[in-house]
Design a protein around this motif. Structure first.
Motif, PDB file in Angstrom:
ATOM      1  N   UNK A  78       0.837  -1.195   0.000  1.00  0.00           N
ATOM      2  CA  UNK A  78       0.000   0.000   0.000  1.00  0.00           C
ATOM      3  C   UNK A  78       0.871   1.244   0.000  1.00  0.00           C
ATOM      4  N   UNK A  79       0.390   2.297  -0.660  1.00  0.00           N
ATOM      5  CA  UNK A  79       1.059   3.595  -0.570  1.00  0.00           C
ATOM      6  C   UNK A  79       0.939   4.121   0.860  1.00  0.00           C
ATOM      7  N   UNK A  80       1.876   4.975   1.248  1.00  0.00           N
ATOM      8  CA  UNK A  80       1.875   5.564   2.589  1.00  0.00           C
ATOM      9  C   UNK A  80       1.960   7.080   2.459  1.00  0.00           C
ATOM     10  N   UNK A  81       1.249   7.770   3.360  1.00  0.00           N
ATOM     11  CA  UNK A  81       1.157   9.228   3.299  1.00  0.00           C
ATOM     12  C   UNK A  81       1.415   9.797   4.692  1.00  0.00           C
ATOM     13  N   UNK A  82       2.230  10.852   4.755  1.00  0.00           N
ATOM     14  CA  UNK A  82       2.616  11.406   6.050  1.00  0.00           C
ATOM     15  C   UNK A  82       2.578  12.936   6.011  1.00  0.00           C
ATOM     16  N   UNK A  83       1.806  13.519   6.933  1.00  0.00           N
ATOM     17  CA  UNK A  83       1.906  14.945   7.220  1.00  0.00           C
ATOM     18  C   UNK A  83       3.043  15.086   8.228  1.00  0.00           C
ATOM     19  N   UNK A  84       4.175  15.604   7.795  1.00  0.00           N
ATOM     20  CA  UNK A  84       5.363  15.584   8.636  1.00  0.00           C
ATOM     21  C   UNK A  84       5.230  16.474   9.861  1.00  0.00           C
ATOM     22  N   UNK A  85       4.392  17.487   9.794  1.00  0.00           N
ATOM     23  CA  UNK A  85       4.195  18.338  10.973  1.00  0.00           C
ATOM     24  C   UNK A  85       3.414  17.599  12.062  1.00  0.00           C
ATOM     25  N   UNK A  86       2.564  16.674  11.667  1.00  0.00           N
ATOM     26  CA  UNK A  86       1.787  15.924  12.656  1.00  0.00           C
ATOM     27  C   UNK A  86       2.631  14.896  13.395  1.00  0.00           C
ATOM     28  N   UNK A  87       3.777  14.542  12.839  1.00  0.00           N
ATOM     29  CA  UNK A  87       4.614  13.502  13.430  1.00  0.00           C
ATOM     30  C   UNK A  87       5.673  14.049  14.371  1.00  0.00           C
ATOM     31  N   UNK A  88       5.733  15.366  14.529  1.00  0.00           N
ATOM     32  CA  UNK A  88       6.732  15.978  15.396  1.00  0.00           C
ATOM     33  C   UNK A  88       6.100  17.163  16.116  1.00  0.00           C
ATOM     34  N   UNK A  89       6.679  17.529  17.256  1.00  0.00           N
ATOM     35  CA  UNK A  89       6.178  18.656  18.039  1.00  0.00           C
ATOM     36  C   UNK A  89       6.862  19.939  17.582  1.00  0.00           C
ATOM     37  N   UNK A  90       6.114  20.810  16.904  1.00  0.00           N
ATOM     38  CA  UNK A  90       6.711  22.038  16.375  1.00  0.00           C
ATOM     39  C   UNK A  90       7.253  22.937  17.481  1.00  0.00           C
ATOM     40  N   UNK A  91       6.721  22.795  18.699  1.00  0.00           N
ATOM     41  CA  UNK A  91       7.194  23.602  19.822  1.00  0.00           C
ATOM     42  C   UNK A  91       8.095  22.800  20.751  1.00  0.00           C
ATOM     43  N   UNK A  92       8.619  21.677  20.262  1.00  0.00           N
ATOM     44  CA  UNK A  92       9.469  20.829  21.088  1.00  0.00           C
ATOM     45  C   UNK A  92      10.728  21.545  21.529  1.00  0.00           C
ATOM     46  N   UNK A  93      11.186  21.222  22.721  1.00  0.00           N
ATOM     47  CA  UNK A  93      12.362  21.890  23.265  1.00  0.00           C
ATOM     48  C   UNK A  93      13.654  21.396  22.645  1.00  0.00           C
ATOM     49  N   UNK A  94      13.644  20.191  22.107  1.00  0.00           N
ATOM     50  CA  UNK A  94      14.859  19.614  21.541  1.00  0.00           C
ATOM     51  C   UNK A  94      14.665  19.359  20.048  1.00  0.00           C
TER      52      UNK A  94
END
Length: 302
Positions: free
Chosen positions: A27-43
């Motif tokens: 199957x094809x896979x689709x990723x919203x990259x902003x949803x997979x990481x915390x944009x306000x993360x400290x590290x």
């Protein structure tokens, strides 16, 4: 499959979509990259989305001034995809320090390396999927618990001319050319094609549905929106048939397109749209076209 004025119409692999048989089609896979990481993360690790295909891991970091990105000690090369929105950064290796301030591709040799960031914006790193520390971080690691049988395994291409070094390939040195399909660079393990920015939606009457026999395509949207149209050929087992997919993604996002699905991506934003296509291993058909691979002198074919 391609319009006559599309440079890909002359490829040796430019055949019409056809039914296929044999192993099941992934199957094809689709990723919203902003949803997979915390944009306000400290590290930087918290702000990094990690996804993979069979042969390559992609790490998308929403970088900040002062970030130190530890790449680890790698057995293979690392590639950094630098867009117009990326910050300046310095690559530190056993060979010294290299500052990067413009869009393009940066290739880092095997071994230990890190990146010091001098601004804010996206940085995309590519590593071989054989690197355990990166492979295990992938959000979709379970999708590759077993190798996909239709995808050819990675066999590194010959070593670069001149040996190990940090190599920078700025886009500004290579003007766009309509006779060439994008701006293509390769390493021993990857091929990266910076497709041109386009204004407004793509003409729906001029799409280019096509297939690949034995490699995945990673389509990284860095500006605008795209609709990824995917059709899975029917095999003899009708229980495995899939409906056609028409998946709209913004940016940054990633579509992993498996062989031998019929696919085409349609720019959909009224503003600026841009895709960057990534392959592992490098594509032979693109490499056989004179002048298409812009760093071919550094990275010879097998």
């Amino acid at each position: 499959m391609y319009e006559k004025d599309d440079p890909r119409s002359s490829l040796a692999t430019a055949t019409a979509p056809r039914p296929d048989a044999g192993e099941a089609i992934a199957a094809a896979q689709y990723f919203d990259l902003r949803e997979l990481a915390a944009s306000d993360g400290a590290t930087p690790e918290a702000r990094t989305a990690v996804v993979r295909a069979q042969n390559v891991v992609l790490a998308h970091t929403d970088a900040r001034t002062g970030d130190e990105l530890d790449n680890g000690t790698l057995d293979g090369e690392l590639a950094v995809v630098v867009t117009g929105a990326s910050p300046a950064f310095t690559v530190h290796t056993g060979h010294g320090e290299t500052r990067v301030e413009e869009p393009g591709l940066v290739v880092v040799p095997p071994g230990a390396s890190r990146i010091s960031v001098h601004g804010g914006g996206p940085l995309v790193r590519l590593v071989e999927a054989g690197e355990p520390a990166w492979r295990e971080r992938a959000h979709n690691a379970e999708a590759y618990a077993e190798d996909h049988p239709r995808v050819a395994p990675l066999k590194r291409w010959p070593e670069p001319a001149g040996g190990d070094a940090v190599r920078c390939y700025p886009l500004a040195r290579v003007p766009e050319d309509p006779a060439r399909f994008g701006r293509i660079f390769r390493t021993r393990s990857f091929m990266v094609n910076f497709l041109p920015e386009t204004a407004g939606p793509r003409d729906p009457g001029k799409l280019s549905p096509h297939t690949h026999d034995d490699f995945e395509q990673l389509s990284l949207a860095v500006q605008g929106q795209y609709v990824h149209h995917i059709r899975t050929p029917w095999l003899s087992d009708s229980t495995a048939w899939r409906d056609d997919e028409h998946v709209r993604l913004g940016s940054p996002s990633l579509a992993v397109i498996p062989p031998p699905t019929v696919h085409t991506s349609e720019a959909a934003d009224p503003g600026v749209n841009q895709l960057i296509d990534i392959f592992s291993p490098p594509r032979t058909d693109f490499s056989e076209k004179p002048g298409w691979v812009l760093n071919a002198d550094d990275y010879p074919m097998p």
